[in-house]
Design an enzyme around this catalytic site. Structure first.
Site, PDB file in Angstrom:
ATOM      1  N   HIS A  12       0.837  -1.196   0.000  1.00 32.66           N
ATOM      2  CA  HIS A  12       0.000   0.000   0.000  1.00 32.66           C
ATOM      3  C   HIS A  12       0.875   1.250   0.000  1.00 32.66           C
ATOM      4  O   HIS A  12       2.108   1.159   0.155  1.00 32.66           O
ATOM      5  CB  HIS A  12      -0.949   0.004   1.205  1.00 32.66           C
ATOM      6  CG  HIS A  12      -0.272  -0.258   2.502  1.00 32.66           C
ATOM      7  ND1 HIS A  12      -0.443  -1.413   3.220  1.00 32.66           N
ATOM      8  CD2 HIS A  12       0.611   0.472   3.189  1.00 32.66           C
ATOM      9  CE1 HIS A  12       0.297  -1.377   4.290  1.00 32.66           C
ATOM     10  NE2 HIS A  12       0.954  -0.243   4.293  1.00 32.66           N
TER      11      HIS A  12
HETATM   12  C1  T46 Z   1       3.317   0.358   6.720  1.00 34.33           C
HETATM   13  C2  T46 Z   1       3.819  -0.964   7.151  1.00 34.33           C
HETATM   14  C3  T46 Z   1       5.277  -0.933   7.483  1.00 34.33           C
HETATM   15  C4  T46 Z   1      -4.408  -0.220  13.087  1.00 34.33           C
HETATM   16  O1  T46 Z   1      -5.533  -0.385  13.595  1.00 34.33           O
HETATM   17  N1  T46 Z   1      -3.572   0.763  13.552  1.00 34.33           N
HETATM   18  C5  T46 Z   1      -2.337   0.970  13.025  1.00 34.33           C
HETATM   19  O2  T46 Z   1      -1.618   1.880  13.480  1.00 34.33           O
HETATM   20  C6  T46 Z   1      -1.887   0.151  11.943  1.00 34.33           C
HETATM   21  C7  T46 Z   1      -0.533   0.339  11.317  1.00 34.33           C
HETATM   22  C8  T46 Z   1      -2.730  -0.834  11.497  1.00 34.33           C
HETATM   23  N2  T46 Z   1      -3.962  -1.013  12.066  1.00 34.33           N
HETATM   24  C9  T46 Z   1      -4.820  -2.095  11.584  1.00 34.33           C
HETATM   25  C10 T46 Z   1      -5.310  -1.945  10.151  1.00 34.33           C
HETATM   26  C11 T46 Z   1      -5.452  -3.383   9.683  1.00 34.33           C
HETATM   27  O3  T46 Z   1      -6.735  -3.868  10.060  1.00 34.33           O
HETATM   28  O4  T46 Z   1      -4.074  -3.310  11.626  1.00 34.33           O
HETATM   29  C12 T46 Z   1      -4.400  -4.146  10.521  1.00 34.33           C
HETATM   30  C13 T46 Z   1      -3.160  -4.484   9.716  1.00 34.33           C
HETATM   31  O5  T46 Z   1      -2.687  -3.279   9.083  1.00 34.33           O
HETATM   32  P1  T46 Z   1      -1.912  -3.315   7.666  1.00 34.33           P
HETATM   33  O6  T46 Z   1      -2.509  -4.342   6.801  1.00 34.33           O
HETATM   34  O7  T46 Z   1      -1.909  -1.910   7.142  1.00 34.33           O
HETATM   35  O8  T46 Z   1      -0.455  -3.781   8.138  1.00 34.33           O
HETATM   36  P2  T46 Z   1       0.889  -3.825   7.301  1.00 34.33           P
HETATM   37  O9  T46 Z   1       1.899  -4.469   8.181  1.00 34.33           O
HETATM   38  O10 T46 Z   1       0.675  -4.416   5.960  1.00 34.33           O
HETATM   39  O11 T46 Z   1       1.294  -2.286   7.070  1.00 34.33           O
HETATM   40  C14 T46 Z   1       1.696  -1.500   8.172  1.00 34.33           C
HETATM   41  C15 T46 Z   1       1.201  -0.070   8.019  1.00 34.33           C
HETATM   42  O12 T46 Z   1      -0.221  -0.057   7.783  1.00 34.33           O
HETATM   43  C16 T46 Z   1       1.863   0.640   6.879  1.00 34.33           C
HETATM   44  O13 T46 Z   1       1.637   2.023   7.005  1.00 34.33           O
HETATM   45  O14 T46 Z   1       4.045   1.137   6.125  1.00 34.33           O
HETATM   46  O15 T46 Z   1       3.106  -1.522   8.277  1.00 34.33           O
END
Ligand code: T46
Length: 137
Positions: A52
């Protein structure tokens, strides 16, 4: 925003016989104020994270333990970074697609972020991201 703005930032290290200490001050060592900290851990072998981009968010990504790869993509160019040091971090500006993989066993990825979590700040669809960056040029 372009990928040239993304770079490894070296943090201060206070080295002592009793161990090392590194510190990070918002707007001093990194170009934003820190509004949020989160971390990834217990990442299974072969897992992918990211996939993303963010409209506004700036981040610093640090391998606090172990190692992993981060692929950055501004819609025109791609650069891969291997992170494996707790005293340096990868600064990622806004409008950069990122993908993370190759997590070593027991690795911990800590992220310092310039804003609170906001799902509306995400591009989670690559074609929508490309349309946004290419439309802006
Ligand atoms: C990035 C990489 C390095 C939250 O509720 N709060 C938060 O602060 C974050 C980061 C995520 N979430 C929730 C949203 C989703 O339901 O946790 C779940 C997993 O999030 P995501 O799929 O976005 O996780 P990653 O590891 O793919 O990405 C994250 C960050 O979103 C992104 O900004 O750069 O880590």
């Amino acid at each position: 925003m372009s990928i040239e703005q993304c770079k490894i930032i070296q943090m201060p290290i206070i080295k002592e016989p009793r161990g090392n200490l590194t510190f990070i001050e918002g707007r001093k060592h990194i170009p934003f104020s820190i509004e949020r900290v989160y971390y990834l851990y217990d990442v299974p072998g072969g897992a992918n994270r990211g996939g993303h981009a963010h409209k506004e968010l700036e981040q610093l990504i640090i391998a606090m333990s172990g190692s992993f790869d981060v692929l950055l993509d501004d819609g025109h160019n791609k650069v891969k970074f291997h992170l494996n040091r707790s005293y340096s971090g990868l600064y990622v500006c806004s409008m950069i697609w990122r993908e993370m993989d190759n997590f070593s066993s027991g690795s911990v990825c800590m992220v310092l972020a310039s804003n609170l979590y906001d799902e509306s700040d995400y591009y989670r669809d690559y074609d929508s991201f490309l349309h946004a960056v290419r439309g802006a040029h």
